[in-house]
Design a protein around this motif. Structure first.
Motif, PDB file in Angstrom:
ATOM      1  N   TYR A 405       0.864  -1.238   0.004  1.00  0.00           N
ATOM      2  CA  TYR A 405       0.167   0.089  -0.042  1.00  0.00           C
ATOM      3  C   TYR A 405       0.767   1.092   0.056  1.00  0.00           C
ATOM      4  N   THR A 406       1.927   1.354   0.724  1.00  0.00           N
ATOM      5  CA  THR A 406       2.719   2.304   0.892  1.00  0.00           C
ATOM      6  C   THR A 406       4.230   1.900   0.304  1.00  0.00           C
ATOM      7  N   ARG A 407       5.174   2.734   0.294  1.00  0.00           N
ATOM      8  CA  ARG A 407       6.554   2.539  -0.071  1.00  0.00           C
ATOM      9  C   ARG A 407       7.384   2.042   1.234  1.00  0.00           C
ATOM     10  N   ALA A 408       7.020   2.294   2.399  1.00  0.00           N
ATOM     11  CA  ALA A 408       8.003   2.027   3.612  1.00  0.00           C
ATOM     12  C   ALA A 408       8.208   0.448   3.512  1.00  0.00           C
ATOM     13  N   LYS A 409       9.248  -0.040   3.567  1.00  0.00           N
ATOM     14  CA  LYS A 409       9.533  -1.494   3.428  1.00  0.00           C
ATOM     15  C   LYS A 409      10.130  -1.766   4.704  1.00  0.00           C
ATOM     16  N   VAL A 410      10.996  -1.236   5.241  1.00  0.00           N
ATOM     17  CA  VAL A 410      11.787  -1.479   6.371  1.00  0.00           C
ATOM     18  C   VAL A 410      11.811  -0.554   7.532  1.00  0.00           C
ATOM     19  N   ASN A 520       9.548  12.062   3.100  1.00  0.00           N
ATOM     20  CA  ASN A 520       8.301  11.899   3.489  1.00  0.00           C
ATOM     21  C   ASN A 520       8.099  10.164   3.986  1.00  0.00           C
ATOM     22  N   TYR A 521       7.298   9.989   5.228  1.00  0.00           N
ATOM     23  CA  TYR A 521       7.254   8.722   5.770  1.00  0.00           C
ATOM     24  C   TYR A 521       6.563   7.836   4.493  1.00  0.00           C
ATOM     25  N   TYR A 522       5.456   8.276   3.810  1.00  0.00           N
ATOM     26  CA  TYR A 522       5.052   7.524   2.598  1.00  0.00           C
ATOM     27  C   TYR A 522       5.786   7.403   1.514  1.00  0.00           C
ATOM     28  N   ASP A 551      -0.915   4.545   8.483  1.00  0.00           N
ATOM     29  CA  ASP A 551      -1.094   3.924   7.387  1.00  0.00           C
ATOM     30  C   ASP A 551       0.379   3.861   6.754  1.00  0.00           C
ATOM     31  N   PHE A 552       1.551   4.812   7.169  1.00  0.00           N
ATOM     32  CA  PHE A 552       2.705   4.373   6.399  1.00  0.00           C
ATOM     33  C   PHE A 552       3.371   2.994   7.012  1.00  0.00           C
ATOM     34  N   LYS A 587      -6.236   3.139   6.347  1.00  0.00           N
ATOM     35  CA  LYS A 587      -7.627   4.016   6.410  1.00  0.00           C
ATOM     36  C   LYS A 587      -7.661   4.811   5.099  1.00  0.00           C
ATOM     37  N   LYS A 588      -6.458   5.409   4.595  1.00  0.00           N
ATOM     38  CA  LYS A 588      -6.759   6.235   3.340  1.00  0.00           C
ATOM     39  C   LYS A 588      -6.246   5.519   1.988  1.00  0.00           C
ATOM     40  N   GLY A 589      -6.979   5.888   0.942  1.00  0.00           N
ATOM     41  CA  GLY A 589      -6.257   5.044  -0.240  1.00  0.00           C
ATOM     42  C   GLY A 589      -5.864   6.061  -1.318  1.00  0.00           C
TER      43      GLY A 589
END
Length: 848
Positions: A405-410, A520-522, A551-552, A587-589
């Motif tokens: 859903y988001t870019r944060a992987k680690v 940015n976290y996202y 969400d991130f 919660k946000k798309g």
């Protein structure tokens, strides 16, 4: 008016040799010899003969000349057995190999660079001299005939993480220099080659088997009712852990590796030969690491391989192959990397000062390889989708589900800003020198060592310079006594702040690699934070109990909790809160491409694909409980811990001659051990302390909750409420100084000293003669440190002081069966097992 004469510009020498000679003459003021001129015409950074790695050695050999290049058959190169020279000249063919992106790339081997480009009359003798500059690889010389072909074929491989353009200009330069003396090339490269630290050619690696990244994240989601599926094994919350024999890895016999049934296959060796680099599981998994990262890893990890900590080899520095670790991993790293690269939930509780660098390096390798592999996978799929969209035919998008859903992987959890600074600097070193860093100055300012501003009014303060210097020297001397581990966390040269969070993004292009801080976290690949900082970031300001924007963290694939032993001393509840916020449905798309979101994320099973890694210096019930509660990886679980032999137990470091009594307290459960301990102290110990009027008694209390209960007990006692002082982590400096002075003078008989106060402050309590450990210290080094503070002569000329000096120093330790890990580190594994299992005996005596 006379015409102004403009002097003509003096022309420089023409030709490469003339310009090189003039340049050397300007630098050194003398004539340049022919060898220097021959070397200077090769520009720095250009390839010589072949695109050789920096960690190779030239030798006169004909093994490369006899090599035959053949296509890959499955995952291995076929043996190069032909000795015909024509096989080399006619082997300009394409070879396909599996890469981390999941696609096949065609690599054209430029054999003309290896064979030599002489034509006509010079084709015979001169080309053989050029090809005679052969490679001495990390493998055995006996296999040079077969391995040289595979190694040389892999030299021109592009990086797995970024597609490199063909270096046509370099080839043209090589064409111009065909008739140059090969010896000059060797001399020109001699300084660079000697800098190599690991005798291993990363370009010669051939990926074996499927990429661990693809094999893990390309699995189909688990069915809702797992028991109805015969193909998928049902997962259990607490799988059975069994010890794995790892004699073939040559690790310390005191290290114990336990793995679940799903993770045991990661430690199987193909020919049962742990000395064979080709057969080890760690080397098979390392073959899927990108070339650029692998080369940087070899440079960064050289020191850890030389030290080879926690190895069982008799002679770690032996030059024989059977007594050396393989060229990439130390013996301990060979045991750690299979579980990490296979995405097993891993608990490492064997870190110490000697093996810390090796463990951190292998963790960094796994994290960076995961991020770069995932980014390359997404990039290749995006290019493929764009090419398919140009056509009119429809295509299936299921094969391109490669992200969350988001870019944060680690997510990396660290205790202080200084540890985060060390982690980020190690990451930059492993990315290589050509990596571009953004916002590095701001990062150094906020996370690096504090900057002390110099005073400008020197004339007014010259009289105070000597006093200030003496104060600084005294402060440094006091801090030095606190220990090296304390200085690394709380010294004046580090940033001890525990409230921080930062996002880091990676960008790879054809020409350069880029690392950006404060993204940015996202839009970040890595989020580095402390449990407190992440707790604050994910909590609403109006209602602390309500969870804010998390969400991130919905698509986190790896969670690394490094130095968990330090985070235990902060507030472990923050760690539990952070772990509960991971992998929730967003919660946000906004901005989500659901066509490329992995199916297991859509099914709400992200936690089963997430890898959780806990790293600590020791095992603790808090770490064990969090690991068992929050780890659900379908790849299995692995635990690596250390047994403590009797001669390495911390009790051996006690320098004072005394009798040490260990009293086991019976309790029914871990929830009631605090009440059982308090009841025993109230009934057995406190009456004796009050009746004997014993002074200079230090009571060490590891848990703050136990401290509150014991303090309330003493406050309610009419005889004890006026005879004790407290030293806690929350007390003011004036309160601590006043209490320590009264305890030293004997005006207060008892001092309550908390474990967290000792961890953060490392007070040296003067005047203590009797020690009562209300609970065993979590850190093993605290036990001998507290006992060595005890003194026979408490000072004073009064009659009571003289009588007190005649009595011996004493030590009483209270423990329960739920403190088995602490007891093992203090007395050793064998003694602790006997002390816990003996039902008939509850009191144990040790003499130092």
């Amino acid at each position: 008016m006379a015409k102004k004469v403009v002097p003509k510009k003096k022309k420089g020498p023409r030709g490469k040799k003339a310009r090189a000679a003039a340049k050397l003459e300007r630098q050194w003021g003398e004539e340049a010899d022919e060898k220097e001129v021959a070397k200077s015409k090769f520009r720095k950074g250009k390839r010589r003969l072949v695109n050789a790695p920096s960690r190779i050695k030239f030798k006169s050999s004909s093994s490369l000349k006899k090599a035959k290049f053949s296509p890959l058959d499955g995952d291995e190169l076929s043996d190069a057995s032909s000795s015909d020279d024509s096989s080399v000249s006619s082997s300009d063919e394409s070879i396909e190999e599996n890469i981390v992106g999941g696609e096949n790339r065609t690599l054209n081997f430029l054999l003309k660079n290896i064979k030599g480009k002489g034509k006509g009359k010079n084709k015979g003798k001169e080309s053989k001299q050029t090809a005679g500059q052969d490679f001495e690889e990390a493998y055995n010389d006996d296999d040079a005939g077969a391995d040289a072909g595979a190694d040389a074929a892999s030299i021109t491989n592009s990086s797995d993480y970024a597609s490199d353009d063909d270096d046509d200009d370099d080839d043209d330069d090589d064409d111009d220099n065909d008739n140059d003396d090969p010896q000059s090339l060797k001399d020109d490269n001699s300084d660079e080659i000697e800098l190599g630290t690991i005798d291993f050619d990363c370009n010669a690696m051939v990926p074996k088997g499927q990429s661990p990244y693809l094999s893990h994240f390309n699995r189909e989601p688990l069915p809702e009712n797992e028991e109805e599926s015969a193909d998928v094994k049902p997962t259990r919350s607490r799988p059975t852990m069994k010890k794995i024999p790892l004699e073939h890895l040559h690790i310390n016999r005191n290290l114990i590796v336990q793995a679940s049934s799903d993770a045991r296959d990661n430690y199987e060796i193909e020919n049962g030969n742990g000395n064979n680099k080709e057969s080890s599981m760690a080397m098979n998994l390392f073959s899927h690491v990108g070339k650029d990262l692998a080369e940087s890893w070899c440079d960064v990890n050289a020191q850890a391989i030389r030290e080879n900590s926690d190895s069982s080899r008799e002679n770690k520095n032996d030059n024989e192959n059977e007594n050396k670790p393989n060229g990439v991993f130390s013996d301990l790293q060979s045991a750690l990397y299979p579980s990490l690269a296979s995405y097993c939930d891993t608990q490492i509780t064997c870190m110490n000062s000697s093996n810390r660098e090796g463990i951190e390096n292998v963790l960094m390798l796994h994290v960076l390889n995961h991020i770069l592999t995932a980014n390359q996978d997404i990039k290749s799929h995006s290019n493929r989708i764009r090419s398919l969209e140009k056509g009119e035919e429809d295509f299936d998008t299921e094969q391109f589900r490669d992200q969350g859903y988001t870019r944060a992987k680690v997510l990396v959890l660290l205790p202080t800003r200084s540890t985060a600074h060390q982690f980020a600097k190690a990451m930059i070193d492993m990315m290589g020198e050509d990596c571009e860093i953004e916002e590095e100055e701001r990062f150094e300012m906020e996370f690096g060592p504090p900057i002390i501003a110099a005073d400008d009014d020197d004339d007014e303060e010259n009289n105070n310079d000597d006093a200030d210097d003496n104060a600084i020297q005294r402060r440094k001397a006091v801090q030095k006594e606190k220990g090296k581990d304390w200085l690394e966390l709380f010294g004046d040269d580090v940033n001890p702040d525990d409230d921080f969070k930062i996002g880091i993004a990676f960008q790879n292009t054809k020409n350069k690699r880029k690392l950006k801080f404060y993204s940015n976290y996202y839009h970040s690949d890595i989020v580095i934070a402390s449990p407190l900082g992440l707790k604050v970031a994910t909590t609403n300001e109006d209602d602390e109990e309500d969870v804010g924007d998390v969400d991130f963290l919905s698509s986190v694939e790896i969670v690394l909790a490094h130095q968990a032993d330090v985070m235990i001393m902060q507030n472990w509840d923050h760690m539990a809160s952070v772990m509960s916020c991971l992998n929730q449905q967003p919660k946000k798309g906004t901005g989500i491409d659901f066509a490329r979101v992995r199916n297991y994320l859509l099914s709400g099973q992200a936690a089963k694909w997430r890898q959780t890694i806990f790293v600590s210096r020791f095992s603790d019930p808090h770490i064990i409980a969090a690991f068992n509660r929050h780890t659900q990886s379908i790849a299995g679980r692995v635990k690596i811990r250390r047994k403590v032999p009797s001669d390495e137990a911390s009790i051996c470091d006690v320098m004072i001659k005394m009798r040490q009594i260990f009293q086991r307290i019976s309790c029914d459960s871990i929830a009631t051990q605090g009440d059982s301990r308090l009841k025993y102290f109230k009934d057995k110990i406190l009456p004796e302390l009050l009746s004997s009027k014993q002074k200079h008694t230090l009571i060490y209390i590891p848990s703050y909750f136990d401290f509150v209960a014991l303090r309330n007990l003493l406050m309610k006692n009419d005889r004890a409420q006026y005879h004790f002082v407290s030293v806690t982590e929350y007390a003011r400096v004036s309160e601590v100084s006043r209490g320590r002075a009264r305890f030293l003078q004997g005006r207060k008989r008892i001092m309550l000293y908390t474990g967290r106060a000792h961890f953060f402050m490392r007070h040296h309590i003067k005047g203590a003669k009797h020690l009562i450990n209300y609970g065993l210290p979590e850190h093993a080094e605290f036990y001998p440190g507290l006992l060595n503070m005890l003194t026979q002569n408490v000072g004073g000329d009064s009659e009571d002081a003289l009588l007190e000096s005649e009595s011996p120093v004493t030590c009483l330790n209270l423990f329960t069966k739920y403190e088995a890990q602490c007891l093992e580190r203090i007395v050793g594994s064998k003694h602790s097992e006997r002390m816990l299992k003996n039902e008939n005996k509850k009191v144990f005596l040790f003499n130092s």
